[in-house]
Write an enzyme that holds these catalytic residues in place. Structure first.
Site, short mmCIF file in Angstrom:
data_model
loop_
_atom_site.label_atom_id
_atom_site.label_comp_id
_atom_site.label_asym_id
_atom_site.label_seq_id
_atom_site.Cartn_x
_atom_site.Cartn_y
_atom_site.Cartn_z
N HIS A 9 -28.96 2.21 -11.56
CA HIS A 9 -29.44 3.26 -10.64
C HIS A 9 -28.47 4.45 -10.65
O HIS A 9 -28.59 5.35 -9.84
CB HIS A 9 -29.53 2.72 -9.20
CG HIS A 9 -30.63 1.72 -8.98
ND1 HIS A 9 -31.89 1.87 -9.51
CD2 HIS A 9 -30.68 0.56 -8.25
CE1 HIS A 9 -32.66 0.84 -9.12
NE2 HIS A 9 -31.95 0.05 -8.36
N GLY A 24 -47.17 -2.75 -4.26
CA GLY A 24 -47.38 -2.29 -5.64
C GLY A 24 -48.57 -1.35 -5.78
O GLY A 24 -49.29 -1.40 -6.77
N ARG A 66 -41.16 7.75 -9.16
CA ARG A 66 -42.34 7.46 -8.35
C ARG A 66 -42.48 8.51 -7.26
O ARG A 66 -41.48 9.08 -6.80
CB ARG A 66 -42.16 6.07 -7.74
CG ARG A 66 -43.43 5.47 -7.25
CD ARG A 66 -43.25 4.02 -6.91
NE ARG A 66 -44.41 3.51 -6.24
CZ ARG A 66 -44.45 2.35 -5.64
NH1 ARG A 66 -43.38 1.57 -5.64
NH2 ARG A 66 -45.55 1.95 -5.03
N ARG A 102 -43.89 -5.97 -2.88
CA ARG A 102 -44.49 -5.75 -1.57
C ARG A 102 -45.98 -5.50 -1.76
O ARG A 102 -46.78 -6.40 -1.68
CB ARG A 102 -43.79 -4.57 -0.86
CG ARG A 102 -44.21 -4.37 0.59
CD ARG A 102 -43.54 -3.16 1.20
NE ARG A 102 -43.93 -1.92 0.57
CZ ARG A 102 -44.96 -1.16 0.96
NH1 ARG A 102 -45.68 -1.54 1.99
NH2 ARG A 102 -45.26 -0.03 0.35
N GLY A 143 -39.96 1.30 -9.15
CA GLY A 143 -40.65 0.52 -10.19
C GLY A 143 -39.71 -0.16 -11.17
O GLY A 143 -40.13 -0.57 -12.27
N THR A 149 -38.32 -3.14 -11.11
CA THR A 149 -38.68 -4.54 -11.40
C THR A 149 -39.80 -4.60 -12.45
O THR A 149 -39.76 -5.39 -13.39
CB THR A 149 -39.16 -5.23 -10.10
OG1 THR A 149 -38.24 -4.92 -9.05
CG2 THR A 149 -39.30 -6.72 -10.26
N SER A 178 -41.07 2.32 0.91
CA SER A 178 -40.60 1.15 0.15
C SER A 178 -39.19 0.75 0.58
O SER A 178 -38.88 -0.43 0.75
CB SER A 178 -40.56 1.45 -1.35
OG SER A 178 -41.84 1.38 -1.89
#
Ligand code: A3P
Length: 325
Positions: free
Chosen positions: A127, A291, A149, A289, A64, A66, A157
């Site tokens: 990251h 979401g 997530r 993609r 998540g 973005t 993903s």
């Protein structure tokens, strides 16, 4: 920030493992990094001096980032929907290791398409696991936002993302086969995933949030998806940019939530584009993609779900973090 021209880590001296086709990850401090970022991660750790007013968005890839980039940018800058309509969230909130410290001797910060000239509200993403970045993050009063997530969706993903990325860069020429889905699941469970192991990454920041809730805002993708307005308001307060005003607070929050929603963001021309940013050769549209929550049900068999759930119990639930199942 200082510059350094010396490459400190010798890749050949690091443990390495293949994760897809012939691509290797390199192990640094117990975490698996892509070769492209080994040196820049090292530079971030050694050279980045966060200001107390900085906001650092940390995340494991594909959880998540973005979305949070667009939310943070909108909260800090308000009425950011015009910028979001023409610029990728990844260019508005630069990644420390992918962009800011990508090259040695790069004139940092001032030379990148930075979101703002106002030094009082710099927002960066990373990251890099907390275990490697603790000293840096604790060297100032900078605030950290971490999004995570559900583990069951992570291989899915990443599998889609890698196949898109690999297609653009290699298959067109080499006609190599896609990354098999079972391999993606296996690598995720073994931890040989970019920035993995996922569970250690999440727990590093989760423990910080339990010890120092005023330092870090820890949120899950699912919490945000289920009740975006409440969490966006809390996030804005945490960051010191609360929504204020007697009458139109709800409208302001609604505007931020809407302009950062998957439906709106993914439909901007820039985010539908097959073009790639100059700092990472993947098309802008690969960051969007589906979401959705619960997509793993369309991909994982019962056995794989049980395998990931067992890991989740061992790594999260045993530490009191009741998430992911
Ligand atoms: P899916 O692959 O499940 O669709 P990251 O930004 O960390 O790379 O994560 C990418 C994931 O976040 C993708 O998930 C993508 O579709 C989803 N995503 C991107 N923008 C989003 C948004 N505005 N709202 C919700 N999910 C979003």
């Amino acid at each position: 920030m200082e510059n350094s021209s010396t490459e400190i880590l010798d890749l050949s001296s690091l443990p390495q493992e293949k994760w897809w086709t012939d691509e290797c990850l390199y192990q640094v401090g117990g975490f698996w990094l892509m070769p492209e970022v080994v040196q820049s991660v090292d530079r971030v750790i050694k050279q980045f001096k966060p200001l107390s007013s900085d906001i650092i968005l940390a995340s494991f890839p594909k959880t998540g980032t973005t979305w949070l980039k667009s939310l943070l940018f909108s909260i800090v800058h308000r009425s950011a929907k015009d910028r979001l309509a023409i610029e990728s969230p990844h260019n508005l909130v630069p990644s420390l290791e992918m962009l800011v410290y990508a090259k040695p001797n790069q004139p940092l910060i001032t030379n990148i398409p930075f979101s703002t000239n106002n030094q009082s509200c710099r927002i960066f993403s990373t990251h890099i696991p907390y275990q490697l970045l603790a000293e840096t993050l604790n060297s100032s009063e900078c605030r950290v936002v971490y999004v995570t997530r559900n583990p069951k969706g992570r291989p899915i993903s990443m599998w889609h993302f890698v196949n898109k990325w690999h297609f653009v860069n290699k298959w067109k020429k080499a006609k190599e086969k896609p990354w098999p889905f079972e391999v993606a699941v296996d690598k995720f469970c073994n931890g040989t995933f970019p920035c993995g192991p996922y569970y250690d990454h999440v727990m590093g920041y989760k423990k910080l949030s339990m010890e120092r809730p005023s330092k870090i805002f820890f949120v899950t993708y699912e919490e945000l998806k289920n009740d975006p307005k409440t969490h966006v308001k809390k996030l804005a307060e945490f960051l010191g940019y609360p929504f204020e005003g007697k009458e139109n607070v709800e409208e302001q929050v609604e505007e931020v939530v809407k302009s950062c929603s998957f439906e709106v963001l993914s439909n901007h021309k820039v985010n539908k584009s097959e073009e790639s940013p100059n700092w990472f050769k993947v098309p802008y549209n690969s960051f969007f993609r589906k979401g959705a929550i619960g997509d793993h049900e369309n991909y994982l068999c019962d056995e794989t779900i049980e395998r990931i759930d067992a890991l989740t119990r061992e790594k999260f639930h045993s530490c009191g973090f009741m998430y992911g199942i």
